[in-house]
Design a protein around this motif. Structure first.
Motif, mmCIF file in Angstrom:
data_model
loop_
_atom_site.group_PDB
_atom_site.id
_atom_site.type_symbol
_atom_site.label_atom_id
_atom_site.label_comp_id
_atom_site.label_asym_id
_atom_site.label_seq_id
_atom_site.Cartn_x
_atom_site.Cartn_y
_atom_site.Cartn_z
ATOM 1 N N GLU A 20 0.825 -1.211 0.000
ATOM 2 C CA GLU A 20 0.000 0.000 0.000
ATOM 3 C C GLU A 20 0.860 1.262 0.000
ATOM 4 O O GLU A 20 0.523 2.254 -0.627
ATOM 5 N N LYS A 21 1.991 1.215 0.712
ATOM 6 C CA LYS A 21 2.900 2.364 0.754
ATOM 7 C C LYS A 21 3.450 2.659 -0.631
ATOM 8 O O LYS A 21 3.485 3.809 -1.065
ATOM 9 N N ASP A 22 3.859 1.619 -1.338
ATOM 10 C CA ASP A 22 4.447 1.796 -2.663
ATOM 11 C C ASP A 22 3.420 2.217 -3.713
ATOM 12 O O ASP A 22 3.694 3.062 -4.552
ATOM 13 N N GLU A 23 2.225 1.607 -3.672
ATOM 14 C CA GLU A 23 1.234 1.843 -4.724
ATOM 15 C C GLU A 23 0.336 3.047 -4.463
ATOM 16 O O GLU A 23 0.001 3.788 -5.380
ATOM 17 N N LYS A 24 -0.092 3.238 -3.205
ATOM 18 C CA LYS A 24 -1.118 4.249 -2.903
ATOM 19 C C LYS A 24 -0.681 5.308 -1.905
ATOM 20 O O LYS A 24 -1.488 6.140 -1.500
ATOM 21 N N ASN A 25 0.579 5.277 -1.456
ATOM 22 C CA ASN A 25 1.112 6.240 -0.498
ATOM 23 C C ASN A 25 0.321 6.230 0.819
ATOM 24 O O ASN A 25 0.031 7.270 1.397
ATOM 25 N N LYS A 26 -0.027 5.001 1.297
ATOM 26 C CA LYS A 26 -0.754 4.821 2.552
ATOM 27 C C LYS A 26 0.166 4.202 3.586
ATOM 28 O O LYS A 26 0.947 3.303 3.277
ATOM 29 N N TYR A 27 0.070 4.687 4.817
ATOM 30 C CA TYR A 27 0.904 4.200 5.913
ATOM 31 C C TYR A 27 0.010 3.764 7.066
ATOM 32 O O TYR A 27 -0.978 4.429 7.378
ATOM 33 N N TYR A 28 0.363 2.661 7.711
ATOM 34 C CA TYR A 28 -0.424 2.088 8.791
ATOM 35 C C TYR A 28 0.261 2.361 10.126
ATOM 36 O O TYR A 28 1.472 2.179 10.254
ATOM 37 N N PHE A 29 -0.533 2.776 11.117
ATOM 38 C CA PHE A 29 -0.014 3.060 12.450
ATOM 39 C C PHE A 29 -0.922 2.450 13.510
ATOM 40 O O PHE A 29 -2.142 2.388 13.331
ATOM 41 N N GLU A 30 -0.317 2.029 14.624
ATOM 42 C CA GLU A 30 -1.091 1.738 15.815
ATOM 43 C C GLU A 30 -1.209 3.052 16.560
ATOM 44 O O GLU A 30 -0.203 3.739 16.782
ATOM 45 N N VAL A 31 -2.429 3.443 16.921
ATOM 46 C CA VAL A 31 -2.658 4.737 17.566
ATOM 47 C C VAL A 31 -3.350 4.529 18.907
ATOM 48 O O VAL A 31 -3.858 3.445 19.206
ATOM 49 N N ASP A 32 -3.365 5.569 19.712
ATOM 50 C CA ASP A 32 -4.036 5.534 21.009
ATOM 51 C C ASP A 32 -5.530 5.307 20.782
ATOM 52 O O ASP A 32 -6.127 5.900 19.885
ATOM 53 N N SER A 33 -6.124 4.462 21.601
ATOM 54 C CA SER A 33 -7.530 4.096 21.401
ATOM 55 C C SER A 33 -8.489 5.255 21.672
ATOM 56 O O SER A 33 -9.641 5.208 21.246
ATOM 57 N N ARG A 34 -8.026 6.302 22.339
ATOM 58 C CA ARG A 34 -8.889 7.458 22.614
ATOM 59 C C ARG A 34 -8.783 8.541 21.551
ATOM 60 O O ARG A 34 -9.541 9.506 21.573
ATOM 61 N N ALA A 35 -7.843 8.406 20.610
ATOM 62 C CA ALA A 35 -7.600 9.451 19.606
ATOM 63 C C ALA A 35 -8.649 9.390 18.497
ATOM 64 O O ALA A 35 -9.118 8.320 18.131
ATOM 65 N N ASN A 36 -8.995 10.567 17.963
ATOM 66 C CA ASN A 36 -9.917 10.614 16.833
ATOM 67 C C ASN A 36 -9.146 11.002 15.566
ATOM 68 O O ASN A 36 -7.943 11.242 15.594
ATOM 69 N N LYS A 37 -9.857 11.057 14.433
ATOM 70 C CA LYS A 37 -9.210 11.309 13.144
ATOM 71 C C LYS A 37 -8.491 12.653 13.103
ATOM 72 O O LYS A 37 -7.403 12.770 12.547
ATOM 73 N N ILE A 38 -9.093 13.673 13.672
ATOM 74 C CA ILE A 38 -8.508 15.017 13.641
ATOM 75 C C ILE A 38 -7.201 15.054 14.421
ATOM 76 O O ILE A 38 -6.201 15.597 13.967
ATOM 77 N N GLU A 39 -7.196 14.430 15.615
ATOM 78 C CA GLU A 39 -5.980 14.387 16.425
ATOM 79 C C GLU A 39 -4.885 13.569 15.746
ATOM 80 O O GLU A 39 -3.708 13.940 15.794
ATOM 81 N N ILE A 40 -5.262 12.466 15.091
ATOM 82 C CA ILE A 40 -4.284 11.635 14.384
ATOM 83 C C ILE A 40 -3.673 12.412 13.228
ATOM 84 O O ILE A 40 -2.464 12.385 13.012
ATOM 85 N N ARG A 41 -4.500 13.142 12.479
ATOM 86 C CA ARG A 41 -4.008 13.947 11.353
ATOM 87 C C ARG A 41 -3.024 15.007 11.831
ATOM 88 O O ARG A 41 -1.933 15.165 11.279
ATOM 89 N N LYS A 42 -3.380 15.735 12.890
ATOM 90 C CA LYS A 42 -2.505 16.796 13.403
ATOM 91 C C LYS A 42 -1.183 16.233 13.921
ATOM 92 O O LYS A 42 -0.124 16.813 13.695
ATOM 93 N N ALA A 43 -1.249 15.087 14.615
ATOM 94 C CA ALA A 43 -0.034 14.475 15.146
ATOM 95 C C ALA A 43 0.889 14.017 14.015
ATOM 96 O O ALA A 43 2.100 14.232 14.070
ATOM 97 N N ALA A 44 0.323 13.411 12.966
ATOM 98 C CA ALA A 44 1.137 12.941 11.839
ATOM 99 C C ALA A 44 1.773 14.116 11.108
ATOM 100 O O ALA A 44 2.950 14.070 10.741
ATOM 101 N N GLU A 45 1.007 15.173 10.892
ATOM 102 C CA GLU A 45 1.543 16.335 10.173
ATOM 103 C C GLU A 45 2.642 17.025 10.969
ATOM 104 O O GLU A 45 3.647 17.445 10.411
ATOM 105 N N LYS A 46 2.456 17.121 12.279
ATOM 106 C CA LYS A 46 3.449 17.832 13.089
ATOM 107 C C LYS A 46 4.697 16.986 13.360
ATOM 108 O O LYS A 46 5.818 17.456 13.191
ATOM 109 N N LEU A 47 4.504 15.727 13.762
ATOM 110 C CA LEU A 47 5.644 14.891 14.147
ATOM 111 C C LEU A 47 6.429 14.370 12.942
ATOM 112 O O LEU A 47 7.645 14.280 12.989
#
Length: 95
Positions: A20-47
């Protein structure tokens, strides 16, 4: 609001995620179970210093496992599939 460093726990590197990374530029992460999509997006963009196009979130139920004669259960966890905009990438071996 959760702390940025505690949202993204680890990158999941599997055969499917590598394809998926090579073909569609998608990356898989294990995230905190309390996090929502907006928080995940901000964390990925910043970190990771990338531009995120889309975030999909999947709740994974823990499997039941036998330990001797007693039954146990692995923990439930949350997986995020982060799609990056074209031209962005993450060094999976440096994370």
């Amino acid at each position: 609001m959760m702390e940025m460093h505690s949202i993204l726990k680890r990158m999941l590197v599997t055969e499917k995620s590598t394809i998926e990374k090579d073909e569609k530029n998608k990356y898989y992460f294990e995230v905190d179970s309390r996090a929502n999509k907006i928080e995940i997006r901000k964390a990925a963009e910043k970190l990771l210093k990338v531009v995120v196009d889309d975030v999909h979130v999947i709740n994974i139920k823990g499997k039941k496992k036998r330990m001797g004669r007693t039954m146990g259960k692995r923990k439930d966890w949350k997986k995020a599939v982060i799609t990056l905009s074209p031209g962005n990438s993450i060094d999976i071996y440096g994370v």
